[in-house]
Each structure stands twice: as structure tokens, then as C-alpha cells.
Design a protein around this motif. Structure first.
Motif, short mmCIF file in Angstrom:
data_model
loop_
_atom_site.label_atom_id
_atom_site.label_comp_id
_atom_site.label_asym_id
_atom_site.label_seq_id
_atom_site.Cartn_x
_atom_site.Cartn_y
_atom_site.Cartn_z
N LEU A 1 0.84 -1.19 0.00
CA LEU A 1 0.00 0.00 0.00
C LEU A 1 0.88 1.24 0.00
O LEU A 1 1.90 1.28 0.68
CB LEU A 1 -0.88 -0.04 1.25
CG LEU A 1 -1.98 0.98 1.41
CD1 LEU A 1 -2.98 0.90 0.25
CD2 LEU A 1 -2.70 0.76 2.72
N GLN A 2 0.51 2.25 -0.78
CA GLN A 2 1.27 3.50 -0.85
C GLN A 2 0.46 4.62 -0.21
O GLN A 2 -0.72 4.78 -0.51
CB GLN A 2 1.56 3.87 -2.32
CG GLN A 2 2.38 2.84 -3.07
CD GLN A 2 3.79 2.73 -2.54
OE1 GLN A 2 4.47 3.73 -2.32
NE2 GLN A 2 4.24 1.51 -2.30
N PRO B 1 6.29 0.15 8.08
CA PRO B 1 5.90 -1.19 8.53
C PRO B 1 4.38 -1.40 8.50
O PRO B 1 3.91 -2.49 8.13
CB PRO B 1 6.43 -1.25 9.97
CG PRO B 1 7.58 -0.29 9.99
CD PRO B 1 7.15 0.83 9.07
N LEU B 2 3.61 -0.39 8.86
CA LEU B 2 2.15 -0.53 8.82
C LEU B 2 1.67 -0.69 7.38
O LEU B 2 0.83 -1.55 7.10
CB LEU B 2 1.47 0.66 9.50
CG LEU B 2 1.46 0.58 11.03
CD1 LEU B 2 1.27 1.94 11.66
CD2 LEU B 2 0.40 -0.39 11.50
N ALA C 1 -3.26 -4.48 2.86
CA ALA C 1 -3.61 -4.58 1.45
C ALA C 1 -4.41 -3.37 0.97
O ALA C 1 -4.41 -3.06 -0.21
CB ALA C 1 -4.40 -5.86 1.20
N ASP C 2 -5.12 -2.71 1.90
CA ASP C 2 -5.95 -1.57 1.51
C ASP C 2 -6.11 -0.62 2.69
O ASP C 2 -5.67 -0.91 3.80
CB ASP C 2 -7.32 -2.04 0.98
CG ASP C 2 -8.08 -2.87 2.00
OD1 ASP C 2 -8.14 -2.49 3.20
OD2 ASP C 2 -8.62 -3.93 1.60
N GLU C 3 -6.77 0.50 2.43
CA GLU C 3 -6.89 1.53 3.46
C GLU C 3 -7.73 1.07 4.66
O GLU C 3 -7.45 1.43 5.80
CB GLU C 3 -7.48 2.81 2.87
CG GLU C 3 -7.38 3.97 3.82
CD GLU C 3 -7.82 5.29 3.21
OE1 GLU C 3 -8.71 5.91 3.80
OE2 GLU C 3 -7.28 5.67 2.16
N GLY C 4 -8.73 0.24 4.42
CA GLY C 4 -9.55 -0.27 5.52
C GLY C 4 -8.72 -1.11 6.48
O GLY C 4 -8.83 -0.97 7.70
N ASP D 1 -7.60 -0.34 10.48
CA ASP D 1 -7.71 -1.34 11.56
C ASP D 1 -6.37 -1.52 12.27
O ASP D 1 -6.32 -1.58 13.51
CB ASP D 1 -8.18 -2.69 11.01
CG ASP D 1 -9.62 -2.67 10.55
OD1 ASP D 1 -10.36 -1.71 10.89
OD2 ASP D 1 -10.03 -3.60 9.83
N GLU D 2 -5.29 -1.63 11.51
CA GLU D 2 -3.96 -1.83 12.10
C GLU D 2 -3.51 -0.60 12.90
O GLU D 2 -2.90 -0.73 13.96
CB GLU D 2 -2.92 -2.18 11.04
CG GLU D 2 -3.06 -3.58 10.48
CD GLU D 2 -2.84 -4.67 11.52
OE1 GLU D 2 -2.12 -4.44 12.53
OE2 GLU D 2 -3.37 -5.77 11.33
#
Length: 117
Positions: free
Chosen positions: A3-4, A77-78, A83-86, A90-91
Motif C-alpha cells: 500500500l502507498q 511497517p504498517l 492490502a488496503d486503506e480499511g 484497523d492496524e
């Protein structure tokens, strides 16, 4: 492909997740600043966040003029584990709760028992 997200967008997500935390969790935070950095000092992608300070339970005589404790969230690292913004939101949420818990003196073992580690 990981993810960017640039610094500004990442920090905005951190602020949004911080604002979404329950008042009971954040009202007791005193002399704590939230910081975002690209990576931990060792350059690894293993650490998502860090509580840099002295837990409330260990403070004893804690007076004015103390440097603020820091809760650091590491952007790269996050991003690397999401895989996506959602998933990133959460993380970030879990990482904030985890590091805030350390401020309150809750260790990793107890966090694991509570499902936050």
C-alpha cells in the motif's frame, strides 16, 4: 505491491483513528505526544509502533517540566502489512490501543490475553 500512502495522508489516518478511540481511553493521557515516523531507528519493518516513556504505574514523583512521553506509529511497517486503506485503519487502531495500553502499564502478555497483541 505494498500500500502507498504519503506522510500527510498517513498522519491524517492516525489522527482520525485517535479521534475515534473511546474517551475513557484517551482522557487519562497526560504529557503524551503522538508521532509518526517512516521506520524504527534500526530501519526494520518489524515494529508497528512504540511507547517511549514511563508508564503511569511506574511514575512515582512525576512533576512539571518532564519531556512528554511519545507514542510513535511507523508508516512503512504498517503499510507493508496492509492490502488496503480499511485494513490500514484497523492496524493503526490496534497499534494505538496497544501503545496507549503500555502508557497505562499494561504489558504485552496482558495485551495478548485481551486480544490486542
Amino acid at each position: 505491491m505494498p500500500l502507498q500512502l504519503d506522510h500527510v495522508a498517513f498522519e491524517a489516518l492516525v489522527v482520525a483513528e485517535l479521534d475515534a478511540l473511546p474517551d475513557e481511553m484517551v482522557d487519562g493521557l497526560e504529557n503524551v505526544v503522538f508521532v509518526t515516523e517512516d521506520r524504527p531507528e534500526d530501519g526494520s519493518l518489524d515494529l508497528l509502533g512504540l511507547y517511549d516513556g514511563v508508564a503511569v504505574t511506574e511514575r512515582g514523583q512525576y512533576g512539571f517540566g518532564e519531556m512528554p512521553d511519545r507514542i510513535i506509529l511507523y508508516r512503512e511497517p504498517l503499510l507493508a502489512i496492509c492490502a488496503d486503506e480499511g485494513e490500514l485503519r484497523d492496524e493503526i487502531h490496534v497499534t494505538l490501543v496497544h501503545e496507549i495500553a503500555h502508557f497505562y502499564g499494561i504489558d504485552d502478555e496482558r495485551l495478548h490475553d485481551l486480544g490486542w497483541a
